[in-house]
Design a protein around this motif. Structure first.
Motif, short mmCIF file in Angstrom:
data_model
loop_
_atom_site.label_atom_id
_atom_site.label_comp_id
_atom_site.label_asym_id
_atom_site.label_seq_id
_atom_site.Cartn_x
_atom_site.Cartn_y
_atom_site.Cartn_z
N LEU A 5 2.69 69.64 31.55
CA LEU A 5 3.11 69.23 32.89
C LEU A 5 2.41 70.05 33.96
O LEU A 5 2.44 71.30 33.91
CB LEU A 5 4.63 69.41 33.05
CG LEU A 5 5.55 68.55 32.19
CD1 LEU A 5 7.00 68.91 32.47
CD2 LEU A 5 5.31 67.08 32.47
N ALA A 6 1.80 69.37 34.92
CA ALA A 6 1.17 70.07 36.05
C ALA A 6 2.25 70.66 36.94
O ALA A 6 3.36 70.14 37.05
CB ALA A 6 0.30 69.11 36.86
N ASN A 7 1.91 71.73 37.61
CA ASN A 7 2.85 72.39 38.51
C ASN A 7 2.06 73.01 39.66
O ASN A 7 1.21 73.87 39.40
CB ASN A 7 3.61 73.48 37.75
CG ASN A 7 4.82 73.98 38.51
OD1 ASN A 7 5.03 73.63 39.66
ND2 ASN A 7 5.60 74.83 37.87
N PRO A 8 2.26 72.53 40.91
CA PRO A 8 3.29 71.60 41.40
C PRO A 8 2.92 70.14 41.14
O PRO A 8 1.77 69.81 40.86
CB PRO A 8 3.35 71.90 42.90
CG PRO A 8 1.97 72.35 43.23
CD PRO A 8 1.49 73.11 42.03
N ARG A 9 3.94 69.29 41.26
CA ARG A 9 3.81 67.84 41.11
C ARG A 9 4.94 67.20 41.91
O ARG A 9 5.94 67.85 42.23
CB ARG A 9 3.90 67.44 39.64
CG ARG A 9 5.24 67.80 39.02
CD ARG A 9 5.33 67.51 37.53
NE ARG A 9 6.64 67.93 37.03
CZ ARG A 9 6.93 69.16 36.64
NH1 ARG A 9 6.01 70.10 36.66
NH2 ARG A 9 8.14 69.46 36.21
N GLY A 10 4.80 65.91 42.23
CA GLY A 10 5.88 65.20 42.90
C GLY A 10 6.03 65.54 44.37
O GLY A 10 5.08 65.99 45.03
N PHE A 11 7.24 65.34 44.89
CA PHE A 11 7.51 65.40 46.33
C PHE A 11 6.95 66.65 47.02
O PHE A 11 7.05 67.78 46.51
CB PHE A 11 9.02 65.38 46.58
CG PHE A 11 9.65 64.02 46.55
CD1 PHE A 11 8.89 62.87 46.37
CD2 PHE A 11 11.02 63.88 46.72
CE1 PHE A 11 9.48 61.61 46.34
CE2 PHE A 11 11.62 62.62 46.69
CZ PHE A 11 10.85 61.50 46.50
N CYS A 12 6.39 66.40 48.22
CA CYS A 12 6.01 67.48 49.13
C CYS A 12 7.07 67.58 50.23
O CYS A 12 7.98 66.75 50.32
CB CYS A 12 4.64 67.21 49.73
SG CYS A 12 4.60 65.72 50.79
N ALA A 13 6.94 68.57 51.09
CA ALA A 13 7.93 68.79 52.15
C ALA A 13 7.98 67.64 53.14
O ALA A 13 9.05 67.25 53.61
CB ALA A 13 7.64 70.10 52.87
N GLY A 14 6.82 67.05 53.47
CA GLY A 14 6.78 65.96 54.43
C GLY A 14 7.46 64.71 53.91
O GLY A 14 8.19 64.02 54.64
#
Length: 311
Positions: A5-14
């Motif tokens: 699993l990549a990290n980070p992934r998914g939602f950003c702050a915006g």
């Protein structure tokens, strides 16, 4: 059979902020309308549709007394003013603050009669909104370029006083090539003080590079119209990996995995964690039963201030 699993992934702050805006608006028991998709993810949009949220493209389609939300991609100055002039509307501007900075820079350049070269996809709503913050005048204009070929065909009256800006969700490598050619052709062009590629876009692309060192096949969880997800897909293939964009679980069925080799999993900045978990569960069922999360490339602590209602 292992999943990295990549990290980070998914939602950003915006993205998180824009989704929070819609959830917040639902508390007021008024009709809620969103200009364009709030973010480019089919699962997020369909989830909100089921809750009664309306997605529109024309401000004229919003009834009086409604709440109107501008998506994370931002809107043109004319659309913003059209909505503001509808005094009966309550407006929440969920435009990503990083996109807002680009709007301000482009608007200032137009006031100074500077030409602007904007790197990005002319069909993407972020670019369309950004172009709409350039006030037209007889002395200068804004030019959108999406390829090295486009740069060859830019016609400028004044090559001494111009700036460039970029879409926030582009491939870092492609953007570097574009900027290099721009500077070669227009040595006086002035860039931003720092990269306008979003921190989350940059972090996810760098995390993918780490992921590619351990994976043979890379799955990018994201929707087809997500620019940052497509940038991840292109990067995985550029790195010599077999790459797939996964928007629905059914798309996993079409892939012939080499089960003796590990796969990598990442997700675009508009992909909810629930969709990532669903993909992992499906991979578990076909035999990928060992999961290893790669050490974070960079911890993300960015938080954006919540917008206030306008009007």
């Amino acid at each position: 059979m292992k999943i990295f699993l990549a990290n980070p992934r998914g939602f950003c702050a915006g993205v998180r902020r824009s989704i929070d805006c819609v959830n917040f608006a639902m508390n007021f028991h008024k009709p809620v309308y969103v200009k364009h998709e709030i973010v480019h993810n089919t699962h997020v949009v369909e989830g909100f549709r089921k809750k009664g949220i309306n997605f529109i493209e024309k401000i004229s389609d919003v009834p009086d007394g409604s709440i109107l939300i501008f998506s994370a991609h931002g809107v043109s100055r004319s659309i913003f003013l059209e909505a503001k002039n509808r005094n009966s509307l309550s407006i929440l501007d969920a435009t990503c603050p990083l996109v807002k900075k680009i709007h301000t820079r482009i608007h200032r350049a137009s006031k100074n009669s500077q030409d602007v070269i904007l790197i990005g996809d002319p069909k993407h709503p972020e670019i369309q909104g950004s172009v709409g913050h350039y006030e037209r005048n007889e002395r200068s204009k804004i030019h959108v370029v999406n390829s090295l070929h486009d740069i060859d065909h830019i016609n400028l009256r004044n090559t001494e006083d111009l700036i460039f800006s970029t879409q926030t969700t582009l491939s870092i490598d492609h953007t570097k090539l574009m900027i290099k050619k721009l500077i070669s052709k227009f040595p006086k062009v002035e860039g931003p003080s720092s990269s306008e590629i979003c921190y989350a876009t940059r972090n996810r692309q760098e995390a993918l590079r780490e992921l590619s060192k351990k994976s043979n096949t890379i799955l990018v969880v994201g929707s087809k119209n997500s620019s940052n997800s497509n940038s991840l897909l292109k990067l995985s293939r550029k790195l010599g990996k077999e790459g797939f964009l996964i928007d629905t679980i059914k798309e996993i069925e079409k892939i012939s995995f080499n089960r003796s080799l590990p796969i990598g999993l990442t997700a675009g900045a508009s992909t909810p964690s629930s969709m990532i978990f669903e993909v992992i569960k499906r991979l578990n069922r076909i035999g990928f039963d060992e999961i290893q999360e790669i050490s974070p490339f960079k911890k993300e602590k960015m938080i954006f201030r919540f917008p206030r209602f306008e009007n």
